[in-house]
Design an enzyme around this catalytic site. Structure first.
Site, short mmCIF file in Angstrom:
data_model
loop_
_atom_site.label_atom_id
_atom_site.label_comp_id
_atom_site.label_asym_id
_atom_site.label_seq_id
_atom_site.Cartn_x
_atom_site.Cartn_y
_atom_site.Cartn_z
N ASP A 39 0.54 -0.89 -0.37
CA ASP A 39 0.45 0.29 -0.05
C ASP A 39 0.94 1.20 -0.17
OD1 ASP A 39 -3.42 0.11 0.92
OD2 ASP A 39 -2.07 2.52 0.49
N SER A 74 4.56 2.47 -5.04
CA SER A 74 3.52 2.56 -6.15
C SER A 74 2.68 0.79 -6.51
CB SER A 74 2.85 3.76 -6.24
OG SER A 74 2.13 3.38 -7.77
N ASN A 98 -6.01 -5.02 -6.00
CA ASN A 98 -7.06 -4.51 -5.80
C ASN A 98 -6.70 -2.51 -6.05
OD1 ASN A 98 -9.17 -4.10 -3.22
ND2 ASN A 98 -7.26 -3.44 -2.58
N SER A 150 -14.75 -3.01 -11.57
CA SER A 150 -16.54 -2.34 -10.70
C SER A 150 -17.55 -1.87 -11.64
CB SER A 150 -16.06 -0.36 -10.50
OG SER A 150 -16.65 0.50 -10.47
N TYR A 163 -12.14 6.49 -14.14
CA TYR A 163 -12.79 5.04 -13.97
C TYR A 163 -12.95 4.03 -14.16
CZ TYR A 163 -13.21 2.34 -9.54
OH TYR A 163 -13.90 1.45 -8.33
N SER A 164 -13.95 3.58 -15.36
CA SER A 164 -14.53 3.06 -15.85
C SER A 164 -13.94 2.33 -17.47
CB SER A 164 -16.24 3.62 -16.71
OG SER A 164 -16.73 4.39 -15.87
N LYS A 167 -11.43 0.02 -15.37
CA LYS A 167 -11.56 -1.28 -14.70
C LYS A 167 -12.37 -2.03 -15.55
CE LYS A 167 -11.52 -0.54 -10.69
NZ LYS A 167 -10.27 -0.96 -9.81
N SER A 197 -16.10 1.81 2.36
CA SER A 197 -14.71 2.16 2.34
C SER A 197 -14.93 4.06 2.52
CB SER A 197 -13.83 1.71 1.31
OG SER A 197 -14.41 2.48 -0.30
P1 NAI Z 1 -9.19 1.81 -0.17
O1 NAI Z 1 -9.32 3.97 -0.53
O2 NAI Z 1 -9.83 1.57 1.01
O3 NAI Z 1 -8.93 1.21 -0.40
C1 NAI Z 1 -7.93 1.40 -1.87
C2 NAI Z 1 -6.31 1.03 -1.36
O4 NAI Z 1 -5.40 0.73 -2.23
C3 NAI Z 1 -5.71 2.63 -0.29
O5 NAI Z 1 -4.73 1.82 0.85
C4 NAI Z 1 -4.32 3.16 -1.20
O6 NAI Z 1 -3.58 3.86 -0.54
C5 NAI Z 1 -4.07 2.12 -2.28
N1 NAI Z 1 -3.98 2.75 -3.07
C6 NAI Z 1 -4.17 3.61 -3.85
N2 NAI Z 1 -2.96 3.79 -4.62
C7 NAI Z 1 -2.50 2.94 -4.75
C8 NAI Z 1 -0.59 2.57 -5.42
N3 NAI Z 1 -0.65 3.61 -6.79
N4 NAI Z 1 -0.11 1.44 -5.02
C9 NAI Z 1 -0.78 0.84 -3.95
N5 NAI Z 1 -1.56 0.99 -3.08
C10 NAI Z 1 -1.94 2.30 -3.70
O7 NAI Z 1 -10.26 2.00 -0.99
P2 NAI Z 1 -11.81 0.00 -1.61
O8 NAI Z 1 -13.17 0.33 -1.55
O9 NAI Z 1 -11.01 -0.50 -0.30
O10 NAI Z 1 -11.29 -0.09 -2.93
C11 NAI Z 1 -11.03 -1.26 -2.85
C12 NAI Z 1 -10.56 -1.88 -4.33
O11 NAI Z 1 -11.73 -1.87 -4.77
C13 NAI Z 1 -10.55 0.02 -5.70
O12 NAI Z 1 -9.30 -0.89 -6.66
C14 NAI Z 1 -11.79 -0.11 -5.95
O13 NAI Z 1 -11.53 0.66 -6.85
C15 NAI Z 1 -12.70 -1.02 -5.56
N6 NAI Z 1 -14.03 -1.06 -6.49
C16 NAI Z 1 -14.43 -0.57 -4.79
C17 NAI Z 1 -15.77 -0.70 -4.77
C18 NAI Z 1 -16.50 -0.18 -3.20
O14 NAI Z 1 -17.47 -0.16 -3.16
N7 NAI Z 1 -15.29 0.22 -1.97
C19 NAI Z 1 -16.80 -0.15 -5.58
C20 NAI Z 1 -16.01 -0.76 -6.59
C21 NAI Z 1 -14.51 -1.14 -6.86
#
Ligand code: NAI
Length: 306
Positions: A39, A74, A98, A150, A163-164, A167, A197
């Site tokens: 992360d 990253s 993720n 997504s 984003y779309s 994904k 989240s």
């Molecule tokens: P979140 O923001 O809690 O977790 C995402 C994590 O990715 C964060 O900890 C962030 O620091 C890390 N991150 C961001 N850029 C990074 C990089 N360049 N290198 C390494 N780490 C990086 O969000 P969430 O909701 O847990 O999202 C997880 C995945 O699920 C994402 O890909 C999001 O697009 C996808 N998603 C989530 C949905 C939801 O309802 N929460 C819906 C659809 C997709």
């Protein structure tokens, strides 16, 4: 079914410091996987970084008796993340792509930077991590990869053009890797989750968020990451304890002999038939997809997957 055990397996969870990734990392470790918790620790829109975010989850795993390291690269430095897995644990069996950020804005206001940043983290970052893990998985004849896509990509969503696109780019990557990796024991599947989240807390009602625990998405990820994974090249939607498969559907369609040519007027007159999903089919490969075109052209394409 026996308990899903991950003893001996090494998993990389990108964006594993919070939200969905944290839940996946904790569960994989609790079931015996050695986990690289990656992360960058930036803000929800991808600014800055914080090395403590990954480390906290790795510490939590170790405190519970599991094995984990924190990785703060990253995802764009995917090779370094996989190097870390190999140096620390000697192999990589599972990659959960993720990590994610949002830069939501209506398309007419979208800047080049907003487009690039989101494509970079989701699509190019996923590629960087996966491409680095791929030769290891091929060499050992085993791998499990999960792409976090997504509904915004599958169906479109206002303000999420970047984003779309990213994904569904990941879904296309998954589909082809499932084809290329199948014979090497590698399975690649995608999930479109809905979970509470920091990415969703400002856009969804509180009552809905209560039911959207990230821990309810993790069992699907574990099934897809396990040796017994029942799928390859599949896409699932999940949220609040609901799980379903999504597939392409194609109408039977309308055709005219190619030698006759087709006018736009003839096509317009046949529109209802083109749109009619009665008896629709669900092509599972390019070969299946092209079969109809081949028949129409009088060529058997089932023998030439190119
Ligand atoms: P979140 O923001 O809690 O977790 C995402 C994590 O990715 C964060 O900890 C962030 O620091 C890390 N991150 C961001 N850029 C990074 C990089 N360049 N290198 C390494 N780490 C990086 O969000 P969430 O909701 O847990 O999202 C997880 C995945 O699920 C994402 O890909 C999001 O697009 C996808 N998603 C989530 C949905 C939801 O309802 N929460 C819906 C659809 C997709």
């Amino acid at each position: 079914m026996d308990g899903l055990d991950f003893a001996g397996k090494v998993a990389v969870v990108t964006g594993g410091g919070q939200g969905l990734g944290r839940s996946h990392a904790l569960a994989l470790a609790a079931r015996g996987a050695r986990v690289v918790v990656n992360d960058l620790g930036g803000t929800a829109d991808g600014a800055g970084s914080d090395t403590s975010v990954a480390q906290r989850v790795a510490d939590e795993i170790r405190a519970a008796g599991g094995e984990a390291i924190g990785d703060t690269h990253s995802v764009l430095d995917g090779a370094r993340i996989i190097e870390n897995a190999i140096d620390s644990f000697g192999r990589v069996d599972i990659v959960i792509n993720n990590a994610g950020i949002l830069r939501d804005v209506a398309y007419h206001n979208l800047t080049g930077e907003q487009w690039r940043l989101v494509l970079d983290v989701h699509l190019n970052g996923t590629h960087a991590v996966t491409r680095a893990a791929w030769p290891h998985m091929r060499a050992q004849g085993y791998g499990r990869i999960v792409m976090t896509v997504s509904a915004a990509g599958i169906y479109g969503n206002f303000g999420q053009a970047n984003y779309s696109a990213a994904k569904l780019g990941m879904l296309g990557l998954a589909n082809t890797l499932a084809v290329e990796g199948g014979a090497k024991g590698i399975r690649v599947n995608s999930i479109a989750p809905v979970a509470a989240s920091r990415l969703t807390e400002t856009v969804m009602p509180a009552k809905l968020l209560e039911g959207l625990k990230p821990e309810l998405i993790t069992p699907l990820v574990l099934c897809l990451a396990h040796e017994s994974c029942p799928a390859n090249g599949a896409l699932y939607e999940a949220g609040a304890g609901w799980y379903a498969r999504v597939r392409w559907e194609r109408s039977i369609g309308w055709s005219s002999p190619p030698e006759d040519g087709v006018t736009p007027e003839a096509l317009a007159a046949a529109w209802d038939r083109i749109e009619d999903f009665t008896g629709a089919i669900h092509p599972k490969s390019v070969v299946e997809s092209l079969a109809e075109v081949g028949r129409q052209a009088g060529v058997d394409l089932t023998l030439s997957p190119q």
